[in-house]
Design an enzyme around this catalytic site. Structure first.
Site, PDB file in Angstrom:
ATOM      1  N   ASP A 150      66.023  14.557 107.126  1.00  0.00           N
ATOM      2  CA  ASP A 150      66.555  14.049 105.951  1.00  0.00           C
ATOM      3  C   ASP A 150      65.909  14.061 104.947  1.00  0.00           C
ATOM      4  O   ASP A 150      64.359  13.964 105.446  1.00  0.00           O
ATOM      5  CB  ASP A 150      67.439  13.388 106.235  1.00  0.00           C
ATOM      6  CG  ASP A 150      67.758  12.227 106.393  1.00  0.00           C
ATOM      7  OD1 ASP A 150      66.396  11.884 107.315  1.00  0.00           O
ATOM      8  OD2 ASP A 150      67.851  11.167 106.508  1.00  0.00           O
ATOM      9  N   ASN A 206      76.400   1.746 107.764  1.00  0.00           N
ATOM     10  CA  ASN A 206      78.017   2.077 107.910  1.00  0.00           C
ATOM     11  C   ASN A 206      78.157   3.126 108.307  1.00  0.00           C
ATOM     12  O   ASN A 206      79.250   4.004 108.161  1.00  0.00           O
ATOM     13  CB  ASN A 206      78.413   2.257 105.708  1.00  0.00           C
ATOM     14  CG  ASN A 206      77.210   3.676 105.790  1.00  0.00           C
ATOM     15  OD1 ASN A 206      76.450   4.120 106.496  1.00  0.00           O
ATOM     16  ND2 ASN A 206      77.077   4.260 104.273  1.00  0.00           N
ATOM     17  N   HIS A 236      76.535   6.137 109.114  1.00  0.00           N
ATOM     18  CA  HIS A 236      75.714   7.067 108.624  1.00  0.00           C
ATOM     19  C   HIS A 236      74.770   7.625 110.187  1.00  0.00           C
ATOM     20  O   HIS A 236      73.771   7.008 110.954  1.00  0.00           O
ATOM     21  CB  HIS A 236      75.254   7.683 107.802  1.00  0.00           C
ATOM     22  CG  HIS A 236      73.833   6.631 107.107  1.00  0.00           C
ATOM     23  ND1 HIS A 236      73.983   6.058 105.681  1.00  0.00           N
ATOM     24  CD2 HIS A 236      73.007   6.293 107.783  1.00  0.00           C
ATOM     25  CE1 HIS A 236      72.361   5.684 106.177  1.00  0.00           C
ATOM     26  NE2 HIS A 236      71.931   5.845 107.377  1.00  0.00           N
ATOM     27  N   GLU A 289      77.002  10.566 105.106  1.00  0.00           N
ATOM     28  CA  GLU A 289      77.788   9.427 105.138  1.00  0.00           C
ATOM     29  C   GLU A 289      78.932   9.313 105.237  1.00  0.00           C
ATOM     30  O   GLU A 289      79.799  10.422 105.910  1.00  0.00           O
ATOM     31  CB  GLU A 289      77.650   8.806 103.210  1.00  0.00           C
ATOM     32  CG  GLU A 289      76.034   8.922 102.575  1.00  0.00           C
ATOM     33  CD  GLU A 289      75.389   7.116 103.073  1.00  0.00           C
ATOM     34  OE1 GLU A 289      76.403   7.042 104.233  1.00  0.00           O
ATOM     35  OE2 GLU A 289      74.908   6.568 102.502  1.00  0.00           O
TER      36      GLU A 289
HETATM   37  C1  GLP Z   1      68.109   5.770 106.535  1.00  0.00           C
HETATM   38  C2  GLP Z   1      68.054   7.645 107.527  1.00  0.00           C
HETATM   39  C3  GLP Z   1      68.261   7.311 108.758  1.00  0.00           C
HETATM   40  C4  GLP Z   1      67.894   5.772 109.267  1.00  0.00           C
HETATM   41  C5  GLP Z   1      69.032   5.013 109.006  1.00  0.00           C
HETATM   42  C6  GLP Z   1      68.734   3.955 109.541  1.00  0.00           C
HETATM   43  O1  GLP Z   1      68.935   5.749 105.676  1.00  0.00           O
HETATM   44  N1  GLP Z   1      68.153   8.316 106.330  1.00  0.00           N
HETATM   45  O2  GLP Z   1      67.432   8.637 109.249  1.00  0.00           O
HETATM   46  O3  GLP Z   1      68.276   6.148 110.786  1.00  0.00           O
HETATM   47  O4  GLP Z   1      69.080   4.796 107.443  1.00  0.00           O
HETATM   48  O5  GLP Z   1      67.404   3.052 108.978  1.00  0.00           O
HETATM   49  P1  GLP Z   1      66.995   2.689 110.184  1.00  0.00           P
HETATM   50  O6  GLP Z   1      66.397   2.293 111.290  1.00  0.00           O
HETATM   51  O7  GLP Z   1      65.358   1.683 108.983  1.00  0.00           O
HETATM   52  O8  GLP Z   1      67.726   1.198 109.955  1.00  0.00           O
END
Ligand code: GLP
Length: 244
Positions: free
Chosen positions: A67, A135, A137, A142
């Site tokens: 992404d 949440n 995702h 989402e």
């Molecule tokens: C972000 C990314 C995801 C990631 C998630 C968790 O928003 N788009 O790909 O897995 O949130 O992030 P983190 O690993 O910093 O907790």
């Protein structure tokens, strides 16, 4: 799903690294699906360390990121383009043309989605690295996203923007939209490797593993994947009913 519960983040990163190293050293043209966020940073550090110490070769590796924020220049310090170069690509010998990240900085986002799908349609990702949002995702898919989705534009949930605010000066600076690989594409990967740590992830981890398969928790789709490894620390595992 194969669940591995480890003591801490260090062990989580080491176990995840073993999975990636196996793919990188056995496949002729390894295709890695990569994620941003803090969860895989320990894994990425170990990949760089190993490349430096053992000359593990990445010249044939191709990468496909999940992404990107929309409306941020590539060069912005918080774009996922910058994140991936700072935390991984600059430390490895992956040719720049082998690196694929969805384009968020464009006036034609529909084209950006189609272009990314055109690239992905001919690719079999050997292993897709994933984190999980609080949440549930995956990528930026989402809650509510169809399991049939391909690359698309998403409006980020308030919770996601608040969680990601820590990387920006204020909530206003956190982009409101992103471009993300869809859940159908994620599910096409031969192997999925999801890493999660900390109490903040415990609820999402429980819904992913023990909850029903529902679009309300995008990560629950992974229950249907044939080769999905989930590596979590004790805190992220703390709400699970079963003892693993
Ligand atoms: C972000 C990314 C995801 C990631 C998630 C968790 O928003 N788009 O790909 O897995 O949130 O992030 P983190 O690993 O910093 O907790």
């Amino acid at each position: 799903m194969k669940l591995i519960v480890v003591k801490d983040y260090k062990e989580l990163s080491e176990k995840a690294f073993e999975v990636i190293k196996e793919v990188v050293t056995t496949e002729k043209m390894p295709a890695l699906g990569l994620a941003t966020g803090s969860s895989p940073v320990g894994l990425y550090k170990l990949m760089i360390e190993d490349h430096k110490l053992n000359n593990t070769d990445y010249s044939n590796v191709k990468t496909y990121n999940l992404d990107e924020y929309t409306g941020l220049k590539k060069e912005h310090s918080q774009s996922y383009y910058s994140f991936m170069h700072d935390n991984l690509f600059y430390g490895l010998n992956i040719p720049e043309e082998n690196i694929h990240i969805p384009l968020g900085d464009t006036d034609d986002l529909v084209k950006a989605c189609n272009d990314y799908d055109a690239i992905l349609k001919d690719v079999v990702v050997d292993v897709q690295v994933l984190g999980i949002g609080a949440n549930g995702h995956i990528g930026f898919n989402e809650p509510g996203t169809s399991f049939d989705s391909l690359t698309h534009i998403v409006e980020l949930k308030e919770k996601t923007r608040l969680d990601n605010k820590r990387f920006f000066n204020s909530l206003d600076e956190v982009p409101t939209h992103a471009i993300t690989m869809g859940i159908a594409t994620i599910m096409n990967a031969k192997k999925v490797l999801l890493v999660a740590n900390g109490l903040n992830k415990a609820k999402a981890v429980k819904a992913m593993i023990e909850g029903e398969i529902t679009v309300d928790c995008p990560a629950s789709a992974l229950q249907k994947h044939d080769d999905c490894i989930v590596i979590i620390d004790e805190e992220a595992a703390s709400l699970l009913d079963k003892k693993y």
